[in-house]
Each structure stands twice: as structure tokens, then as C-alpha cells.
Enzyme design. Structure first.
Site, PDB file in Angstrom:
ATOM      1  N   GLY A  15      -1.506  11.605  22.945  1.00 43.60           N
ATOM      2  CA  GLY A  15      -0.318  11.555  23.795  1.00 43.60           C
ATOM      3  C   GLY A  15       0.803  12.425  23.266  1.00 43.60           C
ATOM      4  N   GLU A  34       3.536  14.360  11.817  1.00 43.85           N
ATOM      5  CA  GLU A  34       2.263  13.634  11.672  1.00 43.85           C
ATOM      6  C   GLU A  34       2.043  13.347  10.191  1.00 43.85           C
ATOM      7  OE1 GLU A  34      -0.205  12.199  13.664  1.00 43.85           O
ATOM      8  OE2 GLU A  34      -0.893  11.634  11.653  1.00 43.85           O
ATOM      9  N   THR A  41      -6.066   9.428  16.296  1.00 47.26           N
ATOM     10  CA  THR A  41      -7.248   8.571  16.208  1.00 47.26           C
ATOM     11  C   THR A  41      -8.417   9.140  16.996  1.00 47.26           C
ATOM     12  OG1 THR A  41      -5.903   6.606  15.872  1.00 47.26           O
ATOM     13  CG2 THR A  41      -8.134   6.255  16.692  1.00 47.26           C
ATOM     14  N   CYS A  42      -8.171   9.536  18.237  1.00 45.44           N
ATOM     15  CA  CYS A  42      -9.281   9.960  19.101  1.00 45.44           C
ATOM     16  C   CYS A  42     -10.092  11.073  18.467  1.00 45.44           C
ATOM     17  CB  CYS A  42      -8.743  10.398  20.472  1.00 45.44           C
ATOM     18  SG  CYS A  42     -10.032  11.069  21.513  1.00 45.44           S
ATOM     19  N   CYS A  47     -12.729   8.368  19.256  1.00 43.84           N
ATOM     20  CA  CYS A  47     -13.650   8.775  20.337  1.00 43.84           C
ATOM     21  C   CYS A  47     -14.614   9.896  19.941  1.00 43.84           C
ATOM     22  CB  CYS A  47     -12.870   9.280  21.552  1.00 43.84           C
ATOM     23  SG  CYS A  47     -11.306   8.472  21.834  1.00 43.84           S
ATOM     24  N   LYS A  50     -17.049   9.128  16.977  1.00 48.45           N
ATOM     25  CA  LYS A  50     -17.890   8.020  17.483  1.00 48.45           C
ATOM     26  C   LYS A  50     -18.954   8.546  18.435  1.00 48.45           C
ATOM     27  CE  LYS A  50     -17.215   6.677  21.234  1.00 48.45           C
ATOM     28  NZ  LYS A  50     -16.206   5.758  21.730  1.00 48.45           N
ATOM     29  N   GLY A 178     -16.188  -8.453  19.733  1.00 50.67           N
ATOM     30  CA  GLY A 178     -17.146  -8.285  20.832  1.00 50.67           C
ATOM     31  C   GLY A 178     -16.626  -7.321  21.871  1.00 50.67           C
ATOM     32  N   TYR A 180     -15.100  -3.005  22.655  1.00 54.48           N
ATOM     33  CA  TYR A 180     -15.595  -1.630  22.655  1.00 54.48           C
ATOM     34  C   TYR A 180     -16.126  -1.213  21.273  1.00 54.48           C
ATOM     35  CZ  TYR A 180     -13.112  -0.215  27.028  1.00 54.48           C
ATOM     36  OH  TYR A 180     -12.675  -0.052  28.303  1.00 54.48           O
ATOM     37  N   ILE A 181     -15.268  -1.357  20.274  1.00 54.43           N
ATOM     38  CA  ILE A 181     -15.614  -0.759  18.978  1.00 54.43           C
ATOM     39  C   ILE A 181     -16.773  -1.509  18.331  1.00 54.43           C
ATOM     40  CG2 ILE A 181     -14.739  -0.258  16.651  1.00 54.43           C
ATOM     41  CD1 ILE A 181     -12.014   0.335  17.903  1.00 54.43           C
ATOM     42  N   GLU A 184     -19.989  -0.508  20.276  1.00 58.94           N
ATOM     43  CA  GLU A 184     -20.380   0.895  20.094  1.00 58.94           C
ATOM     44  C   GLU A 184     -20.943   1.112  18.696  1.00 58.94           C
ATOM     45  OE1 GLU A 184     -17.508   3.114  23.339  1.00 58.94           O
ATOM     46  OE2 GLU A 184     -16.904   3.198  21.256  1.00 58.94           O
ATOM     47  N   ARG A 207     -15.359  -9.573  26.943  1.00 56.77           N
ATOM     48  CA  ARG A 207     -14.497 -10.349  27.834  1.00 56.77           C
ATOM     49  C   ARG A 207     -13.641  -9.381  28.661  1.00 56.77           C
ATOM     50  NH1 ARG A 207      -9.384 -12.580  27.356  1.00 56.77           N
ATOM     51  NH2 ARG A 207      -9.126 -11.785  25.239  1.00 56.77           N
ATOM     52  N   ASP A 308      -1.091   4.124  22.800  1.00 62.07           N
ATOM     53  CA  ASP A 308      -1.457   2.811  22.267  1.00 62.07           C
ATOM     54  C   ASP A 308      -0.294   2.047  21.642  1.00 62.07           C
ATOM     55  OD1 ASP A 308      -3.934   3.701  22.973  1.00 62.07           O
ATOM     56  OD2 ASP A 308      -4.861   3.448  21.007  1.00 62.07           O
ATOM     57  N   ALA A 348     -15.871   3.711  29.893  1.00 65.70           N
ATOM     58  CA  ALA A 348     -17.263   3.646  29.435  1.00 65.70           C
ATOM     59  C   ALA A 348     -17.308   3.010  28.062  1.00 65.70           C
ATOM     60  CB  ALA A 348     -17.859   5.045  29.364  1.00 65.70           C
ATOM     61  N   HIS A 443     -33.522  12.942  44.815  1.00 66.77           N
ATOM     62  CA  HIS A 443     -34.778  12.339  44.420  1.00 66.77           C
ATOM     63  C   HIS A 443     -35.580  13.267  43.525  1.00 66.77           C
ATOM     64  CE1 HIS A 443     -38.056   9.522  44.815  1.00 66.77           C
ATOM     65  NE2 HIS A 443     -38.874  10.513  45.077  1.00 66.77           N
ATOM     66  N   GLU A 448     -30.090   7.594  42.421  1.00 60.18           N
ATOM     67  CA  GLU A 448     -30.257   7.547  43.882  1.00 60.18           C
ATOM     68  C   GLU A 448     -30.153   6.113  44.397  1.00 60.18           C
ATOM     69  OE1 GLU A 448     -34.258   8.514  45.525  1.00 60.18           O
ATOM     70  OE2 GLU A 448     -34.905   8.561  43.436  1.00 60.18           O
TER      71      GLU A 448
HETATM   72  P1  NDP Z   1     -11.170  -4.753  22.099  1.00 56.21           P
HETATM   73  O1  NDP Z   1      -9.918  -5.317  22.633  1.00 56.21           O
HETATM   74  O2  NDP Z   1     -12.071  -3.995  22.971  1.00 56.21           O
HETATM   75  O3  NDP Z   1     -12.012  -5.916  21.444  1.00 56.21           O
HETATM   76  C1  NDP Z   1     -11.493  -6.733  20.453  1.00 56.21           C
HETATM   77  C2  NDP Z   1     -12.517  -7.815  20.179  1.00 56.21           C
HETATM   78  O4  NDP Z   1     -12.120  -8.537  19.038  1.00 56.21           O
HETATM   79  C3  NDP Z   1     -12.642  -8.792  21.330  1.00 56.21           C
HETATM   80  O5  NDP Z   1     -13.990  -9.164  21.443  1.00 56.21           O
HETATM   81  C4  NDP Z   1     -11.781  -9.960  20.865  1.00 56.21           C
HETATM   82  O6  NDP Z   1     -12.195 -11.195  21.356  1.00 56.21           O
HETATM   83  C5  NDP Z   1     -12.023  -9.921  19.384  1.00 56.21           C
HETATM   84  N1  NDP Z   1     -10.922 -10.472  18.606  1.00 56.21           N
HETATM   85  C6  NDP Z   1      -9.606 -10.233  18.724  1.00 56.21           C
HETATM   86  N2  NDP Z   1      -8.903 -10.909  17.814  1.00 56.21           N
HETATM   87  C7  NDP Z   1      -9.792 -11.622  17.094  1.00 56.21           C
HETATM   88  C8  NDP Z   1      -9.691 -12.512  16.005  1.00 56.21           C
HETATM   89  N3  NDP Z   1      -8.503 -12.821  15.478  1.00 56.21           N
HETATM   90  N4  NDP Z   1     -10.820 -13.057  15.517  1.00 56.21           N
HETATM   91  C9  NDP Z   1     -12.029 -12.764  16.050  1.00 56.21           C
HETATM   92  N5  NDP Z   1     -12.189 -11.910  17.071  1.00 56.21           N
HETATM   93  C10 NDP Z   1     -11.086 -11.342  17.591  1.00 56.21           C
HETATM   94  O7  NDP Z   1     -10.698  -3.906  20.820  1.00 56.21           O
HETATM   95  P2  NDP Z   1     -11.472  -2.833  19.941  1.00 56.21           P
HETATM   96  O8  NDP Z   1     -10.935  -3.025  18.567  1.00 56.21           O
HETATM   97  O9  NDP Z   1     -12.925  -2.884  20.158  1.00 56.21           O
HETATM   98  O10 NDP Z   1     -10.930  -1.479  20.529  1.00 56.21           O
HETATM   99  C11 NDP Z   1      -9.524  -1.268  20.676  1.00 56.21           C
HETATM  100  C12 NDP Z   1      -9.239  -0.539  21.943  1.00 56.21           C
HETATM  101  O11 NDP Z   1      -9.593   0.818  21.791  1.00 56.21           O
HETATM  102  C13 NDP Z   1     -10.046  -1.022  23.139  1.00 56.21           C
HETATM  103  O12 NDP Z   1      -9.423  -2.061  23.799  1.00 56.21           O
HETATM  104  C14 NDP Z   1     -10.156   0.187  23.992  1.00 56.21           C
HETATM  105  O13 NDP Z   1      -9.071   0.214  24.860  1.00 56.21           O
HETATM  106  C15 NDP Z   1     -10.079   1.334  22.987  1.00 56.21           C
HETATM  107  N6  NDP Z   1     -11.408   1.917  22.795  1.00 56.21           N
HETATM  108  C16 NDP Z   1     -11.996   2.552  23.830  1.00 56.21           C
HETATM  109  C17 NDP Z   1     -13.236   3.094  23.687  1.00 56.21           C
HETATM  110  C18 NDP Z   1     -13.870   3.774  24.858  1.00 56.21           C
HETATM  111  O14 NDP Z   1     -13.165   4.125  25.788  1.00 56.21           O
HETATM  112  N7  NDP Z   1     -15.179   3.961  24.860  1.00 56.21           N
HETATM  113  C19 NDP Z   1     -13.977   3.023  22.428  1.00 56.21           C
HETATM  114  C20 NDP Z   1     -13.273   2.316  21.409  1.00 56.21           C
HETATM  115  C21 NDP Z   1     -12.038   1.791  21.592  1.00 56.21           C
HETATM  116  P3  NDP Z   1     -11.663 -11.819  22.721  1.00 56.21           P
HETATM  117  O15 NDP Z   1     -12.247 -11.016  23.822  1.00 56.21           O
HETATM  118  O16 NDP Z   1     -12.176 -13.222  22.664  1.00 56.21           O
HETATM  119  O17 NDP Z   1     -10.179 -11.739  22.675  1.00 56.21           O
END
Ligand code: NDP
Length: 458
Positions: A15, A34, A41-42, A47, A50, A178, A180-181, A184, A207, A308, A348, A443, A448
Site C-alpha cells: 500500500g 522502511e 510482507t507480501c 504472498c 508463499k 485454522g 489462510y496462513i 497454506e 471460519r 493491514d 484464494a 470441452h 465447463e
Molecule cells: P486468519 O484470520 O485467516 O486466521 C487466524 C486463525 O487463527 C483463525 O483460524 C482463528 O480462529 C485462529 N485464532 C485467532 N486467535 C487465536 C487464538 N488466540 N488462539 C487460537 N487460535 C486463534 O489469519 P492468518 O494469520 O491466517 O492470516 C492473516 C491474514 O492475512 C488473513 O486474514 C488474510 O486476510 C491474509 N492472508 C491472505 C492470504 C491469501 O490471500 N491467500 C494468505 C495469507 C494471509 P477463529 O476463526 O476461531 O477466530
């Protein structure tokens, strides 16, 4: 009052760099600070590396699948983590150079230092031990991995930052989270042969995504060998002898998991700590994110924030880039660029298989007034008739019955990241199901099916 700069940007990530470059191209006097590496980060530890790891990890299954097509000898294929890291580092260095050149060519002054606000128009360049002034300030400092510090032993864990520089691949890993990161990296480590466990606190991963999509992805990941532990709240992490791996993760249910590496991927916190925002009067919201309006203006009229670090709730690179670009156009281009919309953002998750989603989930669509139709298919794609892989493709379209508009698309498929980009265009264009039906199939492809799903689910 004369200022040193028309715009001072703190943070040279996606950004910040875009805003600085466009502002300078409009003739503004711009500097950018910087503290780590230009690219943010990206590019440096997100990104881009990764995605390179994602490609690397997929070769293992490509080699396996190739047998069904008559190839042999790939059992002897050797993977070198060191070589991958070195190649990745070279590519990141190249991109870092391109970013620096782009800024320099636009006439942006780059300050390789941490910068902090000391007043509403004053910025302290820490390493240079000097203070400069700017008419407008942009905070684009991004976010940093969040690790819950109340968990004993959490400090033993790595985050995505360190995962990009591991000296060697661990034999096993527990990834906590659980989102994105977590997912992945789970696919990356699993693909590269690491015994991979995901520990997620809730009932199902991802979620916020479509429930069925979450179930299907969990199934596909499990079939590939990722062990997903749900309702697994981490209680503590202990060190143990190397014969057991190195670390034991204890869950609140009393389970124990011995692994060689533990990684936290539990969200990212805005980088607002010690930035001097209070001295400038910039207000923070929940999670210490900078409060901004739809035009990225903070509580102080001439201080802006993008990406962010803000409370807009979308932590995605293309969103930050758009915000930075729009801001520069408004401030220096004499344009009335509208706010960047948070609607219909295609996204994605680069797991194996990939997941793509845009628009409403089935659950969100059902909560709105009016009926919907759901078109869905899960099938074995042609490629896997010979490859031996059990992987299936999943497509789901949500259609608003009254308007016939496709209001949600959810895909799990090879290259779903590529497919969902086009789905995003269709959603922007307001495509209806009738448009899909009128489109001739290409096809033979797996995609498709997207134009052949004629009958909604009962
Ligand atoms: P996310 O928000 O995607 O996931 C965080 C995970 O950690 C959720 O499963 C959450 O659970 C869990 N969590 C949060 N707090 C706690 C805690 N205190 N104890 C245990 N579990 C916890 O964040 P990420 O870190 O994976 O990625 C950050 C952001 O970066 C993403 O939201 C996304 O926007 C971006 N990103 C995008 C990518 C892409 O476009 N491909 C790739 C990587 C990152 P719960 O759901 O229960 O809250």
C-alpha cells in the site's frame, strides 16, 4: 508553513509503495521510510515466497500422479530445501530491487530507517537521528504475526516470518490456527514430506467461508495427509528430547502431540506499537488498528492509513494497493476516486487443492430476504481418471432467485486461485445464472461444469 515533504509514507509495503509512487508521479514531493526491506510482507515474507513454496510443494504429487500417465523414474527425484530457499531468496531480492527502482524512478526519496511520529506533522527518522516534516502523512506499516502470549511455551513457536528461513525442513510440525496462513503452510509442509498437524480451536477450519466449502477442503486436506485436529485449544508447549521430536503441544482436552516444530498462524496484529500515533492524535480502534473512514483518513485530517494497519477489516495486498493508489489520486491527482469497496472481493487460499471464493456464502445468502438457488457439483476431474489421485473438484454457485444474479461462487479445484479471479469479474459485472447457462462449455475441462450445472439442489 512550509513542510519538507508533501507526503511522507511510513512503511514500504504494497500500500505504501503504491501511494508514494503515484503521488510522486503527480508531482508531489514524497519520501518513504522502511525499517526492514522495501516490498513489505507480501513481497518479502508473505504472498510471493508463499506462492513459490506452494509451487514447490505441488511437484511431489505431480511426480506421483505422472506414474498413471506412463512416467517412471521419478521415485528417485531429490528435493533440496536449501536450494528452494536460495532460489526464493534470489527472486525476493530481485523483486525488492524492482520496488526500489520503481520508487527511485518516480522521484521518491527512500529512507532506510524506522520512522515514528513526534507530532501531527513531524516524523522522527530513528536511524538517521533527524526529524522531518510533511503536509500529509500516510501510515502503511502493515501487520505482524499475532502469537498469544498467555500460552506457556508459545515463545518456542515460529511464525510465518521464520518459516521462510528455516535452516532445514522439520520431520513434523504442529501449526496452530485454522485460517489462510495455517492451511497454506500445512499444504506446503505436507507436500514437502513433513508430518503435518493443524490444531484449530473451533469445530471446522476457515471460519467465515462457506460451510460446505470448509468441510470439503478439510476432507481434501486430510486425504492428502494433513492431520486436522479440531476443537484443539492449545494449553501449553513444552520442550522435550529430540527422540520425541523436540516439542510437545498440550491441548486443553489433555491431548499431547510431539513434533519437531511448532508454528503459530493465529492472525496478524496491526503494526501500530510505538509509532507515536498518540503524539499526533491518531485514534486506534479494536485490536489496536488505526481507525479510518472510507477514504482512509484517520482521526487527524492530514494523516491517512492504508492496508493491514487499518480497521477496515480486509488484510489483503490488492486491497491495500487499491487504497494507496486511490489516496494518491485524491490527494495529488485532483481526482474524486471513490472509496475502495469491501464488497465482492475474490480471494484464494493456496492450499492443495486450492480454494477460491467470492461473494456471499450460502449461510449469508440464506440470512437475507428472498430465496436462493444453490448449484453445486463435486466430481473427479478427467486428469485424475489416470493419475490415481482421489482429489475431487468442488464448485458451488449461489443464485438470488428474484434477480437470477450469481451472488456467491465457491470453488475447490486445481488453480482455483486463477478461476476465482475471473469469477470476480463476473460478479462485478452482475452476471446472472442465465449468462452462465448461455455460455458454451469449453470441452474437455473441469471448469465447463460451471456452465453445465442446470438444476439447483432440491
Ligand atoms: P486468519 O484470520 O485467516 O486466521 C487466524 C486463525 O487463527 C483463525 O483460524 C482463528 O480462529 C485462529 N485464532 C485467532 N486467535 C487465536 C487464538 N488466540 N488462539 C487460537 N487460535 C486463534 O489469519 P492468518 O494469520 O491466517 O492470516 C492473516 C491474514 O492475512 C488473513 O486474514 C488474510 O486476510 C491474509 N492472508 C491472505 C492470504 C491469501 O490471500 N491467500 C494468505 C495469507 C494471509 P477463529 O476463526 O476461531 O477466530
Amino acid at each position: 508553513m512550509a513542510f519538507d515533504y508533501d507526503l511522507f509514507v511510513i512503511g514500504a509495503g504494497s500500500g505504501g509503495v503504491r501511494a508514494a509512487r503515484i503521488a510522486a508521479q503527480y508531482g508531489a514531493k514524497v519520501a518513504i521510510a522502511e525499517e526492514y526491506r522495501v516490498g513489505g510482507t507480501c513481497v518479502i515474507r508473505g504472498c510471493v515466497p508463499k506462492k513459490l513454496f506452494h509451487y514447490a510443494a505441488q511437484y511431489a504429487e505431480h511426480f506421483e500422479e505422472a506414474k498413471g500417465y506412463g512416467w517412471a523414474g521419478q521415485e528417485n527425484a531429490q528435493f533440496s530445501w536449501e536450494k528452494l530457499i536460495a532460489a526464493k531468496d534470489r527472486e525476493i531480492a530481485r523483486l525488492n530491487g524492482l520496488y526500489i527502482k520503481g520508487l527511485q524512478n518516480a522521484g521518491v526519496e527512500i529512507c532506510e530507517t524506522r520512522a515514528e511520529l513526534t507530532g501531527p506533522h513531524d516524523i522522527r527518522l530513528v536511524a538517521e537521528e533527524r526529524t522531518v516534516t510533511a503536509a500529509n502523512i500516510l501510515i502503511a506499516t502493515g501487520a505482524t504475526p499475532f502469537v498469544p502470549h498467555n500460552i506457556p511455551g508459545a515463545a518456542y513457536a515460529i511464525t510465518s516470518n521464520e518459516a521462510f528461513h528455516l535452516k532445514s525442513l522439520p520431520a513434523s510440525i504442529a501449526i496452530i490456527g485454522g485460517g489462510y496462513i495455517a492451511l497454506e503452510f500445512a499444504s506446503i509442509f505436507n507436500g514437502l514430506g513433513v508430518d503435518t498437524h493443524v490444531l484449530y480451536r473451533g469445530p471446522q477450519i476457515l471460519r467465515g467461508f462457506d460451510d460446505e466449502l470448509r468441510d470439503v477442503l478439510a476432507e481434501e486436506l486430510a486425504a492428502k495427509g494433513v492431520t486436522i485436529h479440531t476443537r484443539a485449544d492449545v494449553d501449553r508447549i513444552e520442550r522435550c528430547g529430540p527422540e520425541r521430536g523436540g516439542y510437545i503441544v498440550h491441548t486443553r482436552k489433555g491431548e499431547e502431540l510431539a513434533v519437531a516444530e511448532v508454528m503459530y498462524a493465529t492472525g496478524r496484529m496491526p503494526n501500530t506499537f510505538d509509532l507515536g500515533l498518540d503524539r499526533a492524535g491518531v485514534e486506534l480502534g479494536g485490536n489496536d488498528a488505526i481507525k479510518v473512514d472510507d477514504y482512509n483518513r484517520t482521526s487527524v485530517g492530514h494523516i491517512f492509513a492504508v492496508g493491514d494497519v487499518t480497521d477496515r477489516g480486509v488484510q489483503l495486498t490488492p486491497f491495500a494497493i487499491r487504497e494507496g493508489h486511490a489516496l494518491a489520486e485524491r490527494l495529488f491527482g485532483g481526482k474524486d476516486t471513490p472509496p475502495v469497496s469491501t464488497e465482492n472481493i475474490a480471494t484464494a487460499v493456496f492450499t492443495s487443492p486450492e480454494l477460491g471464493a467470492v461473494g456471499l456464502t450460502e449461510q449469508q445468502a440464506r440470512e437475507r430476504p428472498g430465496d436462493i438457488d444453490v448449484h453445486a457439483a463435486r466430481f473427479r476431474p478427467m486428469k485424475h481418471t489416470l493419475s490415481g489421485s482421489a482429489e475431487k473438484v468442488f464448485y458451488k454457485l449461489i443464485v438470488e432467485r428474484k434477480t437470477n444474479k450469481v451472488v456467491g461462487a465457491h470453488l475447490i479445484a486445481p488453480e482455483a486461485g486463477e478461476l476465482i479471479q475471473l469469477m470476480g469479474v463476473l460478479m462485478q459485472a452482475g452476471a446472472t445464472k442465465a449468462h452462465f447457462d448461455a455460455t458454451l462449455a469449453v470441452h474437455p475441462t473441469a471448469a465447463e461444469e460451471l456452465v453445465l450445472m442446470k438444476t439447483p439442489r432440491p
